[in-house]
Design an enzyme around this catalytic site. Structure first.
Site, PDB file in Angstrom:
ATOM      1  N   HIS A  74       1.034  -1.267  -0.135  1.00 60.57           N
ATOM      2  CA  HIS A  74      -0.108  -0.075  -0.073  1.00 60.57           C
ATOM      3  C   HIS A  74       0.945   1.279   0.106  1.00 60.57           C
ATOM      4  O   HIS A  74       1.676   1.267   0.990  1.00 60.57           O
ATOM      5  CB  HIS A  74      -0.915   0.098   1.158  1.00 60.57           C
ATOM      6  N   TYR A 202      -9.359   5.826   6.591  1.00 58.69           N
ATOM      7  CA  TYR A 202      -9.437   6.183   8.119  1.00 58.69           C
ATOM      8  C   TYR A 202     -10.496   7.482   8.099  1.00 58.69           C
ATOM      9  O   TYR A 202     -10.408   8.491   7.838  1.00 58.69           O
ATOM     10  CB  TYR A 202      -7.944   6.809   8.713  1.00 58.69           C
ATOM     11  N   PRO A 291      -4.382   0.546  18.378  1.00 56.87           N
ATOM     12  CA  PRO A 291      -4.306   0.151  17.162  1.00 56.87           C
ATOM     13  C   PRO A 291      -4.157   1.116  15.915  1.00 56.87           C
ATOM     14  O   PRO A 291      -4.044   0.735  15.003  1.00 56.87           O
ATOM     15  CB  PRO A 291      -5.259  -0.853  17.074  1.00 56.87           C
ATOM     16  N   LYS A 295       1.070   0.386  14.973  1.00 60.39           N
ATOM     17  CA  LYS A 295       2.588   0.243  15.589  1.00 60.39           C
ATOM     18  C   LYS A 295       2.762  -0.991  16.254  1.00 60.39           C
ATOM     19  O   LYS A 295       3.902  -1.376  16.388  1.00 60.39           O
ATOM     20  CB  LYS A 295       2.854   1.333  16.210  1.00 60.39           C
ATOM     21  N   TYR A 383       4.083   6.323   9.674  1.00 64.39           N
ATOM     22  CA  TYR A 383       3.140   5.333   9.461  1.00 64.39           C
ATOM     23  C   TYR A 383       4.047   4.152   8.933  1.00 64.39           C
ATOM     24  O   TYR A 383       3.869   3.093   9.166  1.00 64.39           O
ATOM     25  CB  TYR A 383       1.892   5.895   8.457  1.00 64.39           C
TER      26      TYR A 383
HETATM   27  C1  LIG Z   1      -7.257  -6.068  16.223  1.00 64.32           C
HETATM   28  C2  LIG Z   1      -5.940  -5.894  16.459  1.00 64.32           C
HETATM   29  C3  LIG Z   1      -5.285  -5.155  15.541  1.00 64.32           C
HETATM   30  C4  LIG Z   1      -3.962  -5.020  15.426  1.00 64.32           C
HETATM   31  N1  LIG Z   1      -3.232  -4.433  14.107  1.00 64.32           N
HETATM   32  C5  LIG Z   1      -2.060  -4.040  14.039  1.00 64.32           C
HETATM   33  C6  LIG Z   1      -1.412  -3.460  12.896  1.00 64.32           C
HETATM   34  O1  LIG Z   1      -2.030  -3.239  11.955  1.00 64.32           O
HETATM   35  N2  LIG Z   1      -0.060  -3.305  12.924  1.00 64.32           N
HETATM   36  C7  LIG Z   1       0.767  -3.611  14.114  1.00 64.32           C
HETATM   37  O2  LIG Z   1       1.927  -3.387  14.115  1.00 64.32           O
HETATM   38  N3  LIG Z   1       0.063  -3.929  15.271  1.00 64.32           N
HETATM   39  C8  LIG Z   1      -1.073  -4.444  15.422  1.00 64.32           C
HETATM   40  N4  LIG Z   1      -1.852  -4.941  16.442  1.00 64.32           N
HETATM   41  C9  LIG Z   1      -0.895  -5.184  17.509  1.00 64.32           C
HETATM   42  C10 LIG Z   1      -0.194  -6.473  17.426  1.00 64.32           C
HETATM   43  O3  LIG Z   1      -0.922  -7.582  17.084  1.00 64.32           O
HETATM   44  C11 LIG Z   1       0.693  -6.787  18.748  1.00 64.32           C
HETATM   45  O4  LIG Z   1       1.260  -5.602  19.255  1.00 64.32           O
HETATM   46  C12 LIG Z   1       1.561  -7.982  18.371  1.00 64.32           C
HETATM   47  O5  LIG Z   1       0.952  -9.100  18.325  1.00 64.32           O
HETATM   48  C13 LIG Z   1       2.699  -7.980  19.803  1.00 64.32           C
HETATM   49  O6  LIG Z   1       3.471  -9.059  19.294  1.00 64.32           O
HETATM   50  P1  LIG Z   1       4.147  -9.817  20.665  1.00 64.32           P
HETATM   51  O7  LIG Z   1       5.040 -10.835  20.123  1.00 64.32           O
HETATM   52  O8  LIG Z   1       4.890  -8.825  21.400  1.00 64.32           O
HETATM   53  O9  LIG Z   1       2.981 -10.353  21.555  1.00 64.32           O
HETATM   54  P2  LIG Z   1       2.119 -11.494  21.235  1.00 64.32           P
HETATM   55  O10 LIG Z   1       1.532 -11.472  19.725  1.00 64.32           O
HETATM   56  O11 LIG Z   1       0.812 -11.157  22.385  1.00 64.32           O
HETATM   57  O12 LIG Z   1       2.554 -12.729  21.865  1.00 64.32           O
HETATM   58  C14 LIG Z   1       2.530 -13.140  23.003  1.00 64.32           C
HETATM   59  C15 LIG Z   1       2.855 -14.756  23.018  1.00 64.32           C
HETATM   60  O13 LIG Z   1       2.915 -15.189  24.380  1.00 64.32           O
HETATM   61  C16 LIG Z   1       2.547 -16.167  24.753  1.00 64.32           C
HETATM   62  N5  LIG Z   1       2.384 -16.086  26.217  1.00 64.32           N
HETATM   63  C17 LIG Z   1       1.794 -15.123  27.013  1.00 64.32           C
HETATM   64  N6  LIG Z   1       1.854 -15.548  28.245  1.00 64.32           N
HETATM   65  C18 LIG Z   1       2.426 -16.753  28.361  1.00 64.32           C
HETATM   66  C19 LIG Z   1       3.072 -17.379  29.301  1.00 64.32           C
HETATM   67  N7  LIG Z   1       2.698 -17.138  30.690  1.00 64.32           N
HETATM   68  N8  LIG Z   1       3.805 -18.525  29.288  1.00 64.32           N
HETATM   69  C20 LIG Z   1       3.981 -18.867  27.847  1.00 64.32           C
HETATM   70  N9  LIG Z   1       3.552 -18.162  26.892  1.00 64.32           N
HETATM   71  C21 LIG Z   1       2.828 -16.925  27.003  1.00 64.32           C
HETATM   72  C22 LIG Z   1       0.991 -15.968  24.119  1.00 64.32           C
HETATM   73  O14 LIG Z   1       0.280 -17.201  24.057  1.00 64.32           O
HETATM   74  C23 LIG Z   1       1.366 -15.294  22.718  1.00 64.32           C
HETATM   75  O15 LIG Z   1       1.578 -16.254  21.742  1.00 64.32           O
HETATM   76  C24 LIG Z   1      -3.143  -5.312  16.615  1.00 64.32           C
HETATM   77  C25 LIG Z   1      -3.690  -6.044  17.610  1.00 64.32           C
HETATM   78  C26 LIG Z   1      -5.127  -6.145  17.554  1.00 64.32           C
HETATM   79  C27 LIG Z   1      -5.633  -6.578  18.738  1.00 64.32           C
END
Ligand SMILES: Cc1cc2nc3c(=O)[nH]c(=O)nc-3n(C[C@H](O)[C@H](O)[C@H](O)COP(=O)(O)OP(=O)(O)OC[C@H]3O[C@@H](n4cnc5c(N)ncnc54)[C@H](O)[C@@H]3O)c2cc1C
Length: 388
Positions: A74, A202, A291, A295, A383
């Site tokens: 995009h 948006y 969201p 980011k 962005y």
């Molecule tokens: C609807 C929605 C839309 C979004 N859109 C965007 C977007 O367009 N662009 C963007 O950059 N971000 C977006 N985000 C945010 C993005 O999804 C998160 O910031 C991202 O998933 C963070 O990654 P992470 O690996 O830090 O954590 P997570 O993806 O939350 O992964 C954490 C992992 O740890 C595991 N875990 C947790 N506790 C434990 C435990 N005690 N023991 C073992 N395992 C555990 C979980 O099962 C999970 O698999 C969006 C979020 C949502 C909900």
């Protein structure tokens, strides 16, 4: 009890944990990943969709990544207000782009590549404690899918375990962090319909915000601002379409059967610290953003790029300066992203207690962004993502 020894114990097989293991493996550093969920659950949870250019360039190094083939590039977004659309042309303003590629698809690629590369991933292993941050032998204790206890000893422990992080407690103690709550949430839907637009819209309207996003030629993702206490099952499909259409005046939406709905609450959070001795937290464990700026996942990836570099220095050369400086370096980007996410959110949503002054000022702000190259360039730069 089973005990496993590795160089880096990573809690969480989300974007942060999987990308970190990929980067560490590239440097010849072994790791074990533990995740409380099953592989199937991780690979089917719908979350992020927008990947910054730097994130996609990093994923290019993951064998089999489909971000560029299945994902779509995009070159801009539309900001819509007062019944008119205004394109923010990323390519013209900053020469960069974003990719629409669902997070669970990126996780499928990463899990397949990591397992193919011999990565030890323990699915269904819930970590309940991280210990020994101030020692040379930190460890995590988990309960495995079959009810056994697993002890993973390491040279370094990384909490990539999301917003309810267990490792954060061991790093921050009772200090917590910095919070901001918002008086609204997003009502998200997945529907069977053709795209309503080629780029994300948006839209700010007097009734509130809406985001028109895409997923595939036949499935679309859309959101509208709602009350944080809203019940996702309450409105009929017709009421949802009516709300969405009113929030995007002047642009006809392609409607279709809604097959998933959820309410997504907003929170801005930054942990009081990101490291303690031989432990660190990254991604949503360290910070969450609303969201609106897309980011969250991108920031998780940016964290682990810095941390992988610091761990390489520590574990391969005995140089701790990278780990000691990690908080300052990572937090600079984190606070910029916090600001951008807060700014997009406050500029586009209508607060429940907004006065006529607030509403007119908000329109003045939107005009300042779309009517000024400087204003549009800031949005485009943030962005599409600051370079990693
Ligand atoms: C609807 C929605 C839309 C979004 N859109 C965007 C977007 O367009 N662009 C963007 O950059 N971000 C977006 N985000 C945010 C993005 O999804 C998160 O910031 C991202 O998933 C963070 O990654 P992470 O690996 O830090 O954590 P997570 O993806 O939350 O992964 C954490 C992992 O740890 C595991 N875990 C947790 N506790 C434990 C435990 N005690 N023991 C073992 N395992 C555990 C979980 O099962 C999970 O698999 C969006 C979020 C949502 C909900």
């Amino acid at each position: 009890m089973t005990t496993v020894r590795t160089r880096v114990a990573i809690v969480g097989a989300g974007p942060a944990g999987l990308v970190l293991s990929h980067l560490l493996a590239g440097a010849g550093i072994d790791s074990v990943i533990l995740d409380s969920r099953s592989r199937e659950e991780i690979e089917s949870t719908i979350r992020a969709g927008i990947l910054e250019q730097g994130t996609v360039e990093l994923l290019d190094g993951v064998p089999g990544s489909r971000a560029r083939t299945v994902g779509s590039r995009h070159d801009g977004i539309e900001l819509r207000f007062s019944g008119e659309g205004h394109r923010i042309d990323f390519a013209a303003l900053v020469g960069r782009a974003v990719w629409l590629y669902p997070q669970h698809e990126a996780l499928r690629d990463l899990i397949a590549a990591r397992l193919e590369g011999g990565q030890d991933i323990r699915f269904g292993a819930r970590v309940h404690e991280a210990v020994g941050a101030d020692s040379d032998t930190p460890a995590v204790v988990a309960t495995t899918a079959d009810g056994g206890e697993l002890h993973v000893e390491a040279d370094f422990v990384v909490g990539a375990d999301g917003s309810h992080s267990v490792v954060r407690r061991a790093v921050c103690g009772s200090h917590g962090g910095y919070f901001r709550e918002y008086p609204f949430a997003w009502f998200g839907i997945l529907c069977e319909a053709p795209p309503s637009a080629h780029e994300l819209i948006y839209s700010n309207s007097p009734d509130g915000f809406a985001l028109i996003s895409q997923r595939t030629p036949t499935v679309q993702r859309m959101y509208f601002q709602c009350d944080p206490e809203a019940d996702a099952t309450a409105p009929s499909d017709a009421e949802i379409w009516d709300t969405l259409q009113r929030r995007v005046p002047g642009h006809a939406l392609a409607e279709g059967p809604i097959f998933q709905r959820d309410v997504l609450r907003f929170r801005s959070f930054v942990a009081s610290r990101l490291t303690r001795g031989r432990m660190a937290i990254v991604g949503d464990a360290a910070h969450t953003v609303p969201p609106t700026g897309a980011k969250g996942m991108n920031l998780a990836v940016a964290d682990v790029v810095l941390l992988a570099d610091a761990l390489e220095s520590l574990l391969l050369r005995g140089d701790a300066t990278g780990v000691e400086g990690f908080d300052v370096r990572a937090l600079t980007r984190i606070w910029k992203a916090q600001h951008f996410s807060w700014w997009m959110t406050s500029m586009l949503h209508v607060a429940p207690d907004a006065s006529a002054f607030d509403r007119l000022r908000q329109l003045g702000e939107l005009e300042s962004v779309v009517g000024s190259t400087a204003g549009s360039t800031y949005l485009a730069e943030a962005y599409t993502g600051w370079p990693l």
